[in-house]
Every structure is written in structure tokens, then in C-alpha cells.
Design a protein around this motif. Structure first.
Motif, PDB file in Angstrom:
ATOM      1  N   VAL A 106       0.862  -1.253  -0.108  1.00 19.92           N
ATOM      2  CA  VAL A 106       0.179  -0.032   0.129  1.00 19.92           C
ATOM      3  C   VAL A 106       0.927   0.960   0.000  1.00 19.92           C
ATOM      4  N   SER A 107       0.587   1.979  -1.036  1.00 20.55           N
ATOM      5  CA  SER A 107       1.847   3.178  -1.215  1.00 20.55           C
ATOM      6  C   SER A 107       0.717   4.522  -0.982  1.00 20.55           C
ATOM      7  N   ALA A 108       1.213   5.243   0.115  1.00 18.82           N
ATOM      8  CA  ALA A 108       0.415   6.415   0.407  1.00 18.82           C
ATOM      9  C   ALA A 108       1.040   7.839   0.168  1.00 18.82           C
ATOM     10  N   THR A 109       2.259   7.615  -0.343  1.00 21.87           N
ATOM     11  CA  THR A 109       2.888   8.834  -0.606  1.00 21.87           C
ATOM     12  C   THR A 109       3.192   8.766  -2.292  1.00 21.87           C
ATOM     13  N   ALA A 110       2.684   9.891  -3.109  1.00 23.81           N
ATOM     14  CA  ALA A 110       3.021  10.009  -4.616  1.00 23.81           C
ATOM     15  C   ALA A 110       4.271   9.868  -4.957  1.00 23.81           C
ATOM     16  N   LEU A 111       4.692   9.181  -6.005  1.00 21.94           N
ATOM     17  CA  LEU A 111       6.181   9.121  -6.603  1.00 21.94           C
ATOM     18  C   LEU A 111       6.241  10.104  -7.789  1.00 21.94           C
ATOM     19  N   PRO A 112       7.427  10.612  -8.302  1.00 22.61           N
ATOM     20  CA  PRO A 112       7.371  11.476  -9.153  1.00 22.61           C
ATOM     21  C   PRO A 112       6.859  10.893 -10.481  1.00 22.61           C
ATOM     22  N   GLY A 113       6.034  11.689 -11.112  1.00 28.02           N
ATOM     23  CA  GLY A 113       5.447  11.368 -12.389  1.00 28.02           C
ATOM     24  C   GLY A 113       3.677  10.689 -11.837  1.00 28.02           C
ATOM     25  N   ASP A 114       3.480  10.348 -10.789  1.00 27.50           N
ATOM     26  CA  ASP A 114       2.277  10.009 -10.215  1.00 27.50           C
ATOM     27  C   ASP A 114       1.109  11.149 -10.474  1.00 27.50           C
ATOM     28  N   GLU A 115       0.037  10.809 -11.031  1.00 27.91           N
ATOM     29  CA  GLU A 115      -0.957  11.842 -11.186  1.00 27.91           C
ATOM     30  C   GLU A 115      -1.729  11.396  -9.680  1.00 27.91           C
ATOM     31  N   VAL A 116      -2.444  12.535  -9.336  1.00 23.52           N
ATOM     32  CA  VAL A 116      -3.274  12.412  -8.054  1.00 23.52           C
ATOM     33  C   VAL A 116      -4.784  12.164  -8.450  1.00 23.52           C
ATOM     34  N   PRO A 117      -5.406  10.920  -7.760  1.00 23.28           N
ATOM     35  CA  PRO A 117      -6.531  10.774  -7.795  1.00 23.28           C
ATOM     36  C   PRO A 117      -7.513  11.590  -7.114  1.00 23.28           C
ATOM     37  N   ALA A 118      -8.763  11.714  -7.705  1.00 23.09           N
ATOM     38  CA  ALA A 118      -9.918  12.602  -7.167  1.00 23.09           C
ATOM     39  C   ALA A 118     -10.099  12.260  -5.567  1.00 23.09           C
ATOM     40  N   GLY A 119      -9.714  13.536  -4.660  1.00 23.23           N
ATOM     41  CA  GLY A 119      -9.713  13.287  -3.400  1.00 23.23           C
ATOM     42  C   GLY A 119      -8.628  12.471  -2.618  1.00 23.23           C
ATOM     43  N   GLY A 120      -7.665  12.542  -3.381  1.00 22.91           N
ATOM     44  CA  GLY A 120      -6.384  11.822  -2.797  1.00 22.91           C
ATOM     45  C   GLY A 120      -6.426  10.297  -2.739  1.00 22.91           C
ATOM     46  N   GLY A 121      -5.449   9.789  -1.621  1.00 20.00           N
ATOM     47  CA  GLY A 121      -5.561   8.532  -1.250  1.00 20.00           C
ATOM     48  C   GLY A 121      -4.345   7.642  -1.579  1.00 20.00           C
ATOM     49  N   SER A 122      -4.604   6.316  -0.960  1.00 17.52           N
ATOM     50  CA  SER A 122      -3.442   5.431  -1.133  1.00 17.52           C
ATOM     51  C   SER A 122      -3.768   4.369  -2.243  1.00 17.52           C
ATOM     52  N   ILE A 123      -2.650   3.994  -2.829  1.00 18.68           N
ATOM     53  CA  ILE A 123      -3.048   2.792  -3.741  1.00 18.68           C
ATOM     54  C   ILE A 123      -2.291   1.452  -3.178  1.00 18.68           C
ATOM     55  N   GLY A 124      -2.836   0.468  -3.528  1.00 18.62           N
ATOM     56  CA  GLY A 124      -2.666  -0.742  -2.999  1.00 18.62           C
ATOM     57  C   GLY A 124      -2.793  -1.962  -3.986  1.00 18.62           C
ATOM     58  N   PHE A 125      -1.778  -3.104  -3.797  1.00 17.00           N
ATOM     59  CA  PHE A 125      -1.815  -4.180  -4.728  1.00 17.00           C
ATOM     60  C   PHE A 125      -1.577  -5.516  -3.959  1.00 17.00           C
ATOM     61  N   ALA A 126      -2.213  -6.662  -4.055  1.00 16.41           N
ATOM     62  CA  ALA A 126      -1.788  -7.858  -3.288  1.00 16.41           C
ATOM     63  C   ALA A 126      -1.755  -9.052  -4.493  1.00 16.41           C
ATOM     64  N   LEU A 127      -0.932  -9.841  -4.196  1.00 16.32           N
ATOM     65  CA  LEU A 127      -0.907 -11.189  -5.068  1.00 16.32           C
ATOM     66  C   LEU A 127      -0.680 -12.230  -4.295  1.00 16.32           C
ATOM     67  N   ALA A 128      -1.691 -13.250  -4.335  1.00 18.78           N
ATOM     68  CA  ALA A 128      -1.646 -14.242  -3.569  1.00 18.78           C
ATOM     69  C   ALA A 128      -0.825 -15.508  -3.969  1.00 18.78           C
ATOM     70  N   GLU A 129      -0.483 -16.439  -3.363  1.00 20.05           N
ATOM     71  CA  GLU A 129       0.237 -17.723  -3.787  1.00 20.05           C
ATOM     72  C   GLU A 129      -0.511 -18.373  -5.080  1.00 20.05           C
ATOM     73  N   PRO A 130       0.226 -18.925  -5.971  1.00 18.29           N
ATOM     74  CA  PRO A 130      -0.810 -19.642  -6.909  1.00 18.29           C
ATOM     75  C   PRO A 130      -1.642 -20.747  -6.161  1.00 18.29           C
ATOM     76  N   GLY A 131      -2.749 -20.779  -7.009  1.00 18.90           N
ATOM     77  CA  GLY A 131      -3.856 -21.680  -6.494  1.00 18.90           C
ATOM     78  C   GLY A 131      -4.921 -20.975  -5.407  1.00 18.90           C
ATOM     79  N   ALA A 132      -4.553 -19.962  -4.868  1.00 18.53           N
ATOM     80  CA  ALA A 132      -5.552 -19.172  -4.173  1.00 18.53           C
ATOM     81  C   ALA A 132      -6.194 -18.186  -4.745  1.00 18.53           C
ATOM     82  N   ARG A 133      -7.401 -18.378  -4.655  1.00 13.93           N
ATOM     83  CA  ARG A 133      -8.497 -17.689  -5.787  1.00 13.93           C
ATOM     84  C   ARG A 133      -8.907 -16.040  -5.102  1.00 13.93           C
ATOM     85  N   ASP A 134      -9.027 -16.257  -3.439  1.00 13.00           N
ATOM     86  CA  ASP A 134      -9.633 -15.270  -2.971  1.00 13.00           C
ATOM     87  C   ASP A 134      -8.615 -14.364  -2.304  1.00 13.00           C
TER      88      ASP A 134
END
Length: 393
Positions: free
Chosen positions: A180-208
Motif C-alpha cells: 500500500v503506497s500512501a505517498t505519491a512518487l514522481p510522475g504520479d497523477e493524483v486521484p480525485a480526493g487523494g488516497g493510497s493505492i494498493g496491490f496484492a498477489l496471493a500464492e498460486p492456487g489461491a483464488r480469494d
């Protein structure tokens, strides 16, 4: 059940009277009512007998099912997660060799890293390309790096420009990696209202898999358009200090962005009445994903008495009203607002440093407001399952 029984009795009496409407009945009304009453009693006894038989059958069936599960449980264990360096590559961009080379260039410390995911966010309002790289560090441990394009708010991220968004060691048996990245990096556009962006990848075979943050009172599952992958755009305040990836019901800590206050999973040791963490060296906050635990001194000792921490910046989450804390016991503090307006029961009190608005950490929830504002702490050393050291505040 009572109402249902009364309705059935009424329907029975009505039907009986209707069916006997053409029959001449000799006798007074009391006699007729007596006959009806005995009929109702007999029907009630029959229903109870049928219900008892059904319950007995259900109990027997449940015992068989539970016994079967218990037998299987005793003979089946959840297999350990494969090392992240052995995960099967996934994502719609995983075959793009030039993209992989640019990702490695963004994370030169990864050396001969391997791509385990490459794809594009489905969220057009906060879109980015993510490449997940894994490597073995010189000490033999595994490490993950997240190279991404700059954040785009039009749904057209540029995969030709990649930056290192986050990196962290991977624990043995870890079932997901994410950030979860809460601070913008150079080149990032700012979403409306600001906020943090997140991503997650589970182990192979996990669906949820979903990202869950404790700074939201109500949260739906974060978006997922492919098995084992999720993306998030959170409100300002969400970060690795209050968010986990959930693989099914298993919580996994996530990584902070490279420009965020750094978050490290640590261990809390109790010696007599003294709490400490290893490798401190500086003043830090101690938290769990659920809330604030205390403050770490440079020698590693931990103060969990929040009322004894000078100038701790706390406020009502919904209004921003600042205040101070006084400790009542290990699980309860008193919040004194700076002003005449008191919070309401159910409001959250959070750590709210005006110099770091991107960081919110729960202190607790208001339970009473008279005569004083009592707050039940969201986390204590005795309840925390994951302990995080937060540096850079």
C-alpha cells in the motif's frame, strides 16, 4: 414459532367451521369449542412428535458430518506455501520481455530477479502497470520488489516508464505479497480526493485475496478481475501500518511505499514487566494492523501507556477534533477534546500527526461520553497478532 402456531390454529379452526357449515350441529357453543380445542391439542401433539423426529434425524446427520470432517481434519494439514521464488508467473503482461527488463532496471538491487506477475490495474481512476519481481538476497532470504508505472487517472498507464514502488523481505511460508503506497512518487497523477493505492498477489492456487484496512468502518472486498490478485484505492490514511492482505481468512502484512514511513514486522518480548523489541536504535511507533500499541525508545524498550507519551497527536477521526489521552487501564483511555464538542459513541480516535496526514493509526473506539469520553483501545500487546514498527514519523 409462536406466531406461526397461532396462525395455523386459526386456519384449522376456520377450515373446520367452513367444512361443517352445511352440517347441522346439535349442542351449544361451548360444546363445539370443546371439540375444536381437543382437535387443536391433538394436532399440536402430532406436530411436536414430527418435530422431535426431525430434530433427532438432524442431530444424527450432523454428528455424521462433523465426525467425517473431524476424521479428515486429523488426517489433512494445510500444505506449506511454496517459496515465492518458485511461484508460477501470472498476469496479462507476463510474456513481455522488454517490460521485465525495465522492471529489473527499476530495481537493480534485485539482481537476477524473476517476474511472478505483470499486469494492469482494472481501476481507471487509479491505473498503473505492476510488475512483481522476486529475488534471493545475499543472506539467502527472499525479497520482493514492485516496479510500477506512474499512477494514471485516465486509465492509460504508460508501461514504458517504471519506478520502484515498494520492496520488502518475504517471510518463509508467506501466502501473499503486496503493498500500500500512501505517498505519491514522481510522475504520479493524483486521484480525485487523494488516497493510497494498493496491490496484492496471493500464492498460486489461491483464488480469494483482498486488502483490508482498519481505518474504514465498513469495507467491501477490494476489486479483483483475476484469481489471486486484488487492487485498491483507499482514502488518505491507509498504509502498511493499518492494512493487511487477506488470503481467505489468513492476514498477511503488506509493504509500505518507498516514500512512506517505513513499516517493519517485529517481535515483542516481555521480560518481567518490561516490553521490548529488537534492533530499535531510534524512536518509533509500535502498532498492529488494528491499532496503536505504544512507542519504542532508541534502546528498544516499549511504552504502552499512551497517556504517558508527551505530545501524542490524536484526534476524532470523523471530525478531526484534536485532544489528549489519559490512561485508565490496559484497555481503556480517556480522550479529552480540545474544545467543547465531544465525540459520539462509536467514533474512532486515531493517531493524527498534522505533519504526516497520510498516516492514520487507530487508538480506539469511543464507548461512553459522560462524564468523560472513554475509549476502548483497538489493540494492546496482549491482543496483537502482528506487531509493526513504524519509522520516519
Amino acid at each position: 414459532m409462536i406466531a406461526g402456531g397461532q396462525d395455523e390454529t386459526h386456519r384449522t379452526a376456520t377450515r373446520l367451521r367452513r367444512e361443517l357449515d352445511a352440517v347441522e350441529v346439535h349442542g351449544d357453543g361451548a360444546a363445539v369449542d370443546g371439540v375444536l380445542r381437543r382437535l387443536h391439542q391433538r394436532r399440536h401433539a402430532q406436530r411436536r412428535q414430527r418435530a422431535l423426529v426431525s430434530v433427532t434425524a438432524a442431530v444424527v446427520a450432523l454428528a455424521l458430518v462433523v465426525g467425517g470432517f473431524a476424521a479428515r481434519d486429523r488426517g489433512t494439514e494445510v500444505p506449506p506455501a511454496a517459496p515465492v521464488t518458485e511461484w508460477t508467473p501470472r498476469g496479462n503482461l507476463v510474456g513481455d520481455g522488454e517490460l521485465a527488463d525495465r522492471a529489473r532496471a527499476a530495481w537493480p538491487e534485485g539482481g537476477a530477479s524473476r517476474v511472478v506477475y505483470a499486469g494492469t490495474s482494472p481501476n481507471r481512476a487509479a491505473s498503473l502497470v505492476v510488475v512483481v519481481l522476486v529475488a534471493v538476497d545475499p543472506g539467502g532470504g527472499e525479497r520482493v520488489g514492485f516496479a510500477t508505472s506512474p499512477l494514471d487517472v485516465q486509465g492509460t498507464p504508460d508501461p514504458s516508464r517504471l519506478v520502484l514502488r515498494a520492496t520488502a523481505p518475504v517471510a518463509r511460508g508467506q501466502r501473499a505479497v503486496g503493498f500500500v503506497s500512501a505517498t505519491a512518487l514522481p510522475g504520479d497523477e493524483v486521484p480525485a480526493g487523494g488516497g493510497s493505492i494498493g496491490f496484492a498477489l496471493a500464492e498460486p492456487g489461491a483464488r480469494d485475496v483482498t486488502l483490508h484496512t482498519s481505518v474504514l468502518d465498513d469495507q467491501v472486498a477490494t476489486p479483483s478481475v483475476e484469481p489471486g490478485v486484488t487492487w485498491a484505492l483507499f482514502q488518505t490514511g491507509a498504509g502498511a501500518w493499518n492494512t493487511v492482505a487477506l488470503v481467505g481468512a489468513v492476514p498477511v502484512p503488506v509493504t509500505a511505499g518507498v516514500a512512506d514511513p517505513q513499516v517493519t514486522v517485529t517481535t515483542l518480548t516481555r521480560t518481567s514487566d518490561l516490553l521490548s523489541v529488537p534492533d530499535a536504535g531510534r524512536t518509533s511507533l509500535l502498532a498492529s494492523p488494528e491499532g496503536l500499541l505504544g512507542v519504542v525508545a532508541p534502546d528498544g524498550t516499549v511504552t504502552t501507556d499512551l497517556g504517558a507519551v508527551p505530545d501524542l497527536p490524536v484526534a476524532v477521526a470523523i471530525t478531526g477534533t484534536p485532544g489528549t489521552l489519559t490512561t485508565l487501564d490496559d484497555t481503556t483511555v480517556v480522550f479529552t477534546p480540545k474544545g467543547r464538542t465531544k465525540p459520539s459513541p462509536g467514533n474512532r480516535i486515531t493517531l493524527a500527526d498534522p505533519d504526516h496526514p497520510e498516516v492514520l493509526i487507530n487508538v480506539g473506539v469511543v464507548t461512553e461520553v459522560e462524564p468523560v469520553v472513554r475509549v476502548r483501545r483497538s489493540a494492546t500487546p496482549d491482543t496483537a497478532t502482528t506487531v509493526l514498527r513504524v519509522d520516519g514519523l
